[in-house]
Design a protein around this motif. Structure first.
Motif, PDB file in Angstrom:
ATOM      1  N   ALA A 177       0.817  -1.221   0.000  1.00 19.01           N
ATOM      2  CA  ALA A 177       0.000   0.000   0.000  1.00 19.01           C
ATOM      3  C   ALA A 177       0.846   1.264   0.000  1.00 19.01           C
ATOM      4  O   ALA A 177       0.456   2.284  -0.567  1.00 19.01           O
ATOM      5  CB  ALA A 177      -0.950  -0.008   1.195  1.00 19.01           C
ATOM      6  N   THR A 178       2.027   1.207   0.615  1.00 20.66           N
ATOM      7  CA  THR A 178       2.882   2.396   0.707  1.00 20.66           C
ATOM      8  C   THR A 178       3.870   2.522  -0.445  1.00 20.66           C
ATOM      9  O   THR A 178       4.585   3.520  -0.530  1.00 20.66           O
ATOM     10  CB  THR A 178       3.656   2.385   2.030  1.00 20.66           C
ATOM     11  N   ASP A 179       3.943   1.528  -1.321  1.00 24.26           N
ATOM     12  CA  ASP A 179       4.795   1.633  -2.509  1.00 24.26           C
ATOM     13  C   ASP A 179       4.244   2.726  -3.426  1.00 24.26           C
ATOM     14  O   ASP A 179       3.085   3.138  -3.299  1.00 24.26           O
ATOM     15  CB  ASP A 179       4.836   0.306  -3.278  1.00 24.26           C
ATOM     16  N   LEU A 180       5.076   3.157  -4.359  1.00 27.01           N
ATOM     17  CA  LEU A 180       4.651   4.175  -5.326  1.00 27.01           C
ATOM     18  C   LEU A 180       4.547   3.559  -6.714  1.00 27.01           C
ATOM     19  O   LEU A 180       5.362   2.709  -7.097  1.00 27.01           O
ATOM     20  CB  LEU A 180       5.650   5.330  -5.362  1.00 27.01           C
ATOM     21  N   LEU A 181       3.559   4.014  -7.476  1.00 26.16           N
ATOM     22  CA  LEU A 181       3.417   3.656  -8.888  1.00 26.16           C
ATOM     23  C   LEU A 181       3.478   4.948  -9.692  1.00 26.16           C
ATOM     24  O   LEU A 181       2.774   5.904  -9.385  1.00 26.16           O
ATOM     25  CB  LEU A 181       2.088   2.940  -9.158  1.00 26.16           C
ATOM     26  N   VAL A 182       4.338   4.955 -10.714  1.00 27.84           N
ATOM     27  CA  VAL A 182       4.466   6.114 -11.586  1.00 27.84           C
ATOM     28  C   VAL A 182       4.013   5.671 -12.972  1.00 27.84           C
ATOM     29  O   VAL A 182       4.752   4.963 -13.676  1.00 27.84           O
ATOM     30  CB  VAL A 182       5.921   6.633 -11.642  1.00 27.84           C
ATOM     31  N   PRO A 183       2.780   6.027 -13.399  1.00 30.00           N
ATOM     32  CA  PRO A 183       2.330   5.647 -14.740  1.00 30.00           C
ATOM     33  C   PRO A 183       3.263   6.242 -15.791  1.00 30.00           C
ATOM     34  O   PRO A 183       3.605   7.419 -15.744  1.00 30.00           O
ATOM     35  CB  PRO A 183       0.931   6.256 -14.834  1.00 30.00           C
ATOM     36  N   LEU A 184       3.694   5.384 -16.711  1.00 22.99           N
ATOM     37  CA  LEU A 184       4.587   5.843 -17.766  1.00 22.99           C
ATOM     38  C   LEU A 184       3.771   6.354 -18.943  1.00 22.99           C
ATOM     39  O   LEU A 184       2.682   5.847 -19.234  1.00 22.99           O
ATOM     40  CB  LEU A 184       5.505   4.702 -18.208  1.00 22.99           C
ATOM     41  N   ALA A 185       4.298   7.359 -19.624  1.00 21.78           N
ATOM     42  CA  ALA A 185       3.624   7.921 -20.792  1.00 21.78           C
ATOM     43  C   ALA A 185       3.861   7.029 -22.002  1.00 21.78           C
ATOM     44  O   ALA A 185       4.973   6.547 -22.175  1.00 21.78           O
ATOM     45  CB  ALA A 185       4.150   9.339 -21.050  1.00 21.78           C
ATOM     46  N   PRO A 186       2.843   6.748 -22.765  1.00 27.14           N
ATOM     47  CA  PRO A 186       1.486   7.260 -22.655  1.00 27.14           C
ATOM     48  C   PRO A 186       0.671   6.463 -21.640  1.00 27.14           C
ATOM     49  O   PRO A 186       0.685   5.241 -21.641  1.00 27.14           O
ATOM     50  CB  PRO A 186       0.932   7.071 -24.063  1.00 27.14           C
ATOM     51  N   ALA A 187      -0.036   7.187 -20.790  1.00 20.25           N
ATOM     52  CA  ALA A 187      -0.905   6.577 -19.781  1.00 20.25           C
ATOM     53  C   ALA A 187      -2.346   6.627 -20.286  1.00 20.25           C
ATOM     54  O   ALA A 187      -2.684   7.451 -21.140  1.00 20.25           O
ATOM     55  CB  ALA A 187      -0.780   7.327 -18.457  1.00 20.25           C
TER      56      ALA A 187
END
Length: 195
Positions: free
Chosen positions: A152-162
């Motif tokens: 739950a505390t991890d981070l997700l960074v959507p890559l472009a193109p999202a």
């Protein structure tokens, strides 16, 4: 240093190095930037690629390791990527590719390295139902990169193109983004039988 890149399996790295040394593999890759690279190319930043298989009713994600991805660097930038896969005989080279995810992966890694204060282990998380790829920043930076699920505390960074409506290149806590992804990938309920 906020990012602790996990070591790739040695056979996966060897398979990529062998493919890079093979004129046939490079020529058949259909990656113009790799074909036209001036100078030596090297595989760097091995990232385990996990696939989001499902999310339980309690919001617990299930993932599986799909392979390892290496950014192929020439000079000061990544020009392509190489993917490996697990076969019955062990890790093997799968394919070279280029495109927007190569650049956005490099950009997201650089942004995380320069802006985060907590140490993370970078991974990739694919969400096939949305044709989406994210940089998964796992808080257990010393963990085995081939195992585990997003905390739950991890981070997700959507890559472009999202996908539309999801901000690319912006870190989201798993606890905040996972419900959105789950909602979008869950089929709507059947409305009943026609009259």
């Amino acid at each position: 240093m906020p990012l602790h890149v996990p070591p790739a399996p040695a056979p996966a790295l060897r398979s990529v190095l062998t493919a890079l040394g093979s004129p046939t593999a490079v020529r058949e890759a259909r990656t113009p930037s790799l074909l036209s690279a001036q100078g030596p190319v090297t595989p760097e930043l091995p990232l385990p690629v996990h696939v989001l298989e499902s999310v339980s009713a309690k919001g617990v994600p299930a993932t599986r390791l799909a392979g390892w991805r290496f950014l192929i660097r020439c000079g000061d930038r990544a020009v392509a990527a190489a993917e490996t896969m697990l076969t019955p005989d062990g890790w093997a080279f799968s394919h070279f590719f280029e495109g927007p995810y190569v650049r956005s992966t490099e950009q997201a890694l650089h942004q995380a390295e320069t802006t985060l204060t907590q140490t993370y282990q970078p991974r990739l998380l694919s969400v096939p139902g949305l044709y989406m790829l994210t940089l998964w920043l796992h808080g257990g930076y010393a963990a085995d990169g081939a195992t585990g699920v997003p905390a739950a505390t991890d981070l997700l960074v959507p890559l472009a193109p999202a996908p539309p409506g999801i901000a690319a290149n912006r870190p989201h806590r798993v606890a905040d983004l996972l419900p959105v992804l789950t909602l979008r990938t869950t089929p709507p309920p059947l409305l009943g039988s026609p009259a």
